[in-house]
Enzyme design. Structure first.
Site, PDB file in Angstrom:
ATOM      1  N   GLU A 196       0.787  -1.357   0.175  1.00 36.89           N
ATOM      2  CA  GLU A 196      -0.122  -0.373   0.418  1.00 36.89           C
ATOM      3  C   GLU A 196       0.831   1.314  -0.045  1.00 36.89           C
ATOM      4  O   GLU A 196       0.401   2.141   0.696  1.00 36.89           O
ATOM      5  CB  GLU A 196      -0.902  -0.452   0.997  1.00 36.89           C
ATOM      6  CG  GLU A 196      -1.693  -1.111   1.326  1.00 36.89           C
ATOM      7  CD  GLU A 196      -2.585  -1.340   2.149  1.00 36.89           C
ATOM      8  OE1 GLU A 196      -2.847  -0.540   3.142  1.00 36.89           O
ATOM      9  OE2 GLU A 196      -3.758  -2.234   2.015  1.00 36.89           O
ATOM     10  N   ASP A 246      -0.933  -3.931  -3.747  1.00 35.47           N
ATOM     11  CA  ASP A 246      -1.551  -2.493  -3.033  1.00 35.47           C
ATOM     12  C   ASP A 246      -3.121  -2.893  -2.782  1.00 35.47           C
ATOM     13  O   ASP A 246      -3.782  -3.724  -4.439  1.00 35.47           O
ATOM     14  CB  ASP A 246      -1.377  -1.356  -4.036  1.00 35.47           C
ATOM     15  CG  ASP A 246      -1.294  -0.080  -3.548  1.00 35.47           C
ATOM     16  OD1 ASP A 246      -2.253  -0.389  -2.806  1.00 35.47           O
ATOM     17  OD2 ASP A 246      -0.418   0.578  -3.498  1.00 35.47           O
ATOM     18  N   GLU A 314      -5.255 -10.616  -2.224  1.00 39.18           N
ATOM     19  CA  GLU A 314      -6.532 -11.221  -0.656  1.00 39.18           C
ATOM     20  C   GLU A 314      -7.240 -11.162  -1.355  1.00 39.18           C
ATOM     21  O   GLU A 314      -8.812  -9.966  -0.935  1.00 39.18           O
ATOM     22  CB  GLU A 314      -5.814  -9.561  -0.113  1.00 39.18           C
ATOM     23  CG  GLU A 314      -4.143  -9.288   0.109  1.00 39.18           C
ATOM     24  CD  GLU A 314      -3.968  -8.082   1.300  1.00 39.18           C
ATOM     25  OE1 GLU A 314      -5.143  -7.590   2.111  1.00 39.18           O
ATOM     26  OE2 GLU A 314      -2.940  -7.846   1.448  1.00 39.18           O
TER      27      GLU A 314
HETATM   28  C1  GLA Z   1      -4.927  -5.719   3.600  1.00 40.94           C
HETATM   29  C2  GLA Z   1      -3.434  -5.776   3.964  1.00 40.94           C
HETATM   30  C3  GLA Z   1      -3.647  -7.241   5.383  1.00 40.94           C
HETATM   31  C4  GLA Z   1      -4.963  -6.898   5.644  1.00 40.94           C
HETATM   32  C5  GLA Z   1      -6.076  -6.828   4.837  1.00 40.94           C
HETATM   33  C6  GLA Z   1      -7.654  -6.128   5.983  1.00 40.94           C
HETATM   34  O1  GLA Z   1      -4.991  -5.518   2.507  1.00 40.94           O
HETATM   35  O2  GLA Z   1      -2.937  -5.932   3.756  1.00 40.94           O
HETATM   36  O3  GLA Z   1      -3.020  -7.598   5.558  1.00 40.94           O
HETATM   37  O4  GLA Z   1      -4.363  -6.341   6.686  1.00 40.94           O
HETATM   38  O5  GLA Z   1      -6.133  -5.812   4.094  1.00 40.94           O
HETATM   39  O6  GLA Z   1      -7.869  -7.347   7.028  1.00 40.94           O
END
Ligand code: GLA
Length: 411
Positions: A196, A246, A314
């Site tokens: 990020e 990101d 994710e």
């Molecule tokens: C972000 C982070 C993760 C996690 C998610 C939500 O995307 O990269 O490590 O914290 O948020 O839980």
């Protein structure tokens, strides 16, 4: 009737018969409302008709299919998890072993957990995941080395509470990365080196890393902490895949272009970045075409490095629009159908990305609706249903939609 049509009719009859038998034998263990007990013949030509056994109810059932096996010709399928899931013989561990082949610790390998103070490193959790991965032949993602969030303050301040100099922060960051990455050399396959680093407006995030280190080498750009992070990680494990991770890259073209330009410059300078991680925390309004467009932009980086990839790191699909403040969503048939077909469209897109040579790993942020972070974010006390396995570990109809998709596409 030609022989092929006869065989096809016979197969359809057998499947229908077994579906009826399966329905009849299911009593108290009904699958979740979004599931189905029937077996089916997938649509397609006679040549591609495939049989999918839908008699399993729970994700750990012996006769349940396996997500990662179903998609193995295109990409690995993984999940975020916690070491508390790794209890021998537990349903949780059975699900992990059966359904996924890539793992990310949800929180336990973040800087605040692994390196809470300058002289303290906690390796137990990631060691445990590595041990599990070695035993069951799985891939480990290390998440994350440098991030503005879940990062302890000691990195940025001295004993008097003053912010440290760029030199000090660079040294601390190098020490942090070198110690952790070399501890796992050859064991952790992929690192999210930075997370990020872009802001919501598409520019660089105004983090402490950015503010303090800034244009460290005086060449005019201000992302030197990223360059140093990647170079240091590569020195510590030259074989690990190094990812810049990101959010919103799948939806924001501005952010995608910023990412593309920044990584292009770094690759041209020889910074060892292997790929971009798309978190893909998406919602029910997700637009597949925008995502395809943005990925095409990012994949122009292959002109500089033909091996450059994206990873989905994710993935989850919130049932609520981003601006929706409500805590419950009604799982009507219509809603579930929309949800399932969106998941199917997304995985069809991911198959296309894989076939284009863009991607080989798709990781979901959690493996069941009961423990998803989306039950408390961005609205607390919410009941969300963003994943493929429900809170009781039953296989959802979205899961079956993906199994069907894989079966119909597989060669
Ligand atoms: C972000 C982070 C993760 C996690 C998610 C939500 O995307 O990269 O490590 O914290 O948020 O839980």
């Amino acid at each position: 009737m030609k022989i092929k049509q006869l065989l096809s009719a016979l197969l359809a009859f057998m499947v229908l018969f077994s579906a009826l038998t399966a329905c009849g034998s299911t009593t108290s263990d009904e699958p979740s409302s979004t599931g189905s007990t029937s077996s089916s013949v997938e649509s397609g030509t006679d040549d591609t008709a495939v049989y999918v056994d839908r008699s399993a109810v729970y994700a750990y059932d012996d006769n349940a299919p396996s997500l990662y096996e179903a998609f193995s010709q295109w990409f690995k399928v993984g999940t975020a998890m916690n070491t508390s899931d790794l209890v021998e013989g537990s349903e949780e561990m059975e699900i992990l072993i059966k359904q996924y082949n890539v793992f990310t610790l949800e929180n336990e390998s973040k800087p605040d957990a692994m390196h809470p103070s300058e002289d303290v490193y906690n390796f137990e959790a990631l060691d445990k995941l590595v041990e599990f991965a070695n035993e069951y032949d799985k891939t480990v993602r290390g998440h994350v080395l440098v991030w503005h969030s879940q990062c302890p303050d000691w990195f940025f301040y001295d004993d008097d509470g003053n912010t440290v100099s760029a030199d000090v922060l660079v040294e601390r960051m190098k020490e942090h990365i070198t110690t952790i990455v070399s501890h796992y050399q050859g064991e952790v396959d992929v690192w999210d080196v930075v997370n990020e680093v872009l802001g919501d407006n598409g520019g660089l995030r105004d983090s402490m890393w950015y503010q303090i280190i800034g244009d460290y080498d005086g060449d005019g750009d201000k992302y030197d902490f990223i360059e140093i992070a990647f170079t240091t990680a590569h020195e510590a494990d030259p074989d690990a895949r190094l990812i810049i991770n990101d959010y919103s890259l799948e939806s924001s073209e501005d952010k995608t272009i910023t990412m593309y330009m920044m990584v292009k410059n770094m690759l041209e300078e020889g910074i060892p970045i292997d790929g971009i991680g798309l978190q893909m925390h998406i919602d029910i309004n997700f637009d597949v075409e925008t995502c395809k467009n943005n990925v095409e932009i990012l994949m122009k980086l292959k002109e500089i490095d033909p091996d450059f990839v994206i990873e989905i790191t994710e993935l989850d699909l919130s049932c609520f629009s981003w601006d929706d403040q409500s805590t419950e969503v009604e799982l009507t048939d219509e809603f579930v159908e929309k949800f399932d077909s969106l998941y199917s469209d997304i995985f069809e897109m991911l198959i296309e990305f894989s076939e284009a040579g863009y991607l080989d790993s798709v990781v979901m942020w959690g493996y069941n609706d009961g423990s998803t972070w989306l039950n408390s974010y961005p609205v607390s006390g919410r009941t969300n249903h963003p994943l493929l396995i429900d809170e009781d570990y039953k296989l959802k109809s979205a899961y079956w939609a993906l199994i069907d998709l894989a079966a119909s596409k597989s060669s």
